[in-house]
Design a protein around this motif. Sequence first.
Motif, PDB file in Angstrom:
ATOM      1  N   GLU A  17     -17.614  37.973  39.337  1.00 19.82           N
ATOM      2  CA  GLU A  17     -16.805  36.801  39.695  1.00 19.82           C
ATOM      3  C   GLU A  17     -15.556  36.680  38.831  1.00 19.82           C
ATOM      4  N   ARG A  20     -13.078  39.323  39.876  1.00 18.53           N
ATOM      5  CA  ARG A  20     -12.551  39.008  41.202  1.00 18.53           C
ATOM      6  C   ARG A  20     -11.497  37.908  41.121  1.00 18.53           C
ATOM      7  N   GLN A  21     -11.798  36.868  40.352  1.00 18.75           N
ATOM      8  CA  GLN A  21     -10.852  35.765  40.220  1.00 18.75           C
ATOM      9  C   GLN A  21      -9.590  36.190  39.478  1.00 18.75           C
ATOM     10  N   ALA A  40     -18.399  38.185  47.148  1.00 21.43           N
ATOM     11  CA  ALA A  40     -19.170  38.685  46.015  1.00 21.43           C
ATOM     12  C   ALA A  40     -20.244  39.683  46.417  1.00 21.43           C
TER      13      ALA A  40
END
Length: 218
Positions: A17, A20-21, A40
């Motif tokens: 996460e 990814r962010q 995800a």
Amino acid sequence: MSSEKRELTIVIFENNEAYRQSLEMYFQEFPGIRVVGSFADGADVENRVSESNPALILMDIDMPVMNGIDATTKIKTVFPEQLILILTVFEENEKVFDAIKAGADGYLLKSTPPHEIVQAMFDTVAGGSPMTPVIARKIIQVFARGTTVRATQITNELTEKEKQVLQSLVEGSSYKMIALQLSISLDTVRFHIRNIYTKLHVNSATEAVALAIRNRLV
């Protein structure tokens, strides 16, 4: 079709996460890039891709529900023209070759600097097959065990400019870097690369580089 520059729409499949962010935040700095999906796991990949309709997918390998290699296979089966760029921590031969066989259009390690990931994304949609150098070396070693060609004949078929472009590919230069090095436009680089593919009977930059190294074309 409008003459305006097309926006690069992307979907991110990434299990981590935080990473990814961070990618999403970084891409926000580029007005020509728009994230149209961020997931995800590999669940329901066909519908997710169909609904978001991205130009390019950034695909992690280690994901729950369905891993990135299986997801790539599934997406390419339903949408064979969909561009998929693997972005992962794995550099083991098995993972690399399975991803390429699944239809991945490029393979980057997550250690790749963000600005190089962006360049690789644009190179992919321009027809390239970007690879982290250590990954490209593994692919080259495999192709080097393949069939040989008549090097002299092929070399004679390439123009001097095509040889220069091929040399730059072997050195790992991106399309943009090649354009700067040879003082030509990006469109001219793409024109020469298409000709190289045709003359070498290959379909990607990786194959062209492997063939060039094996047969000492440059």
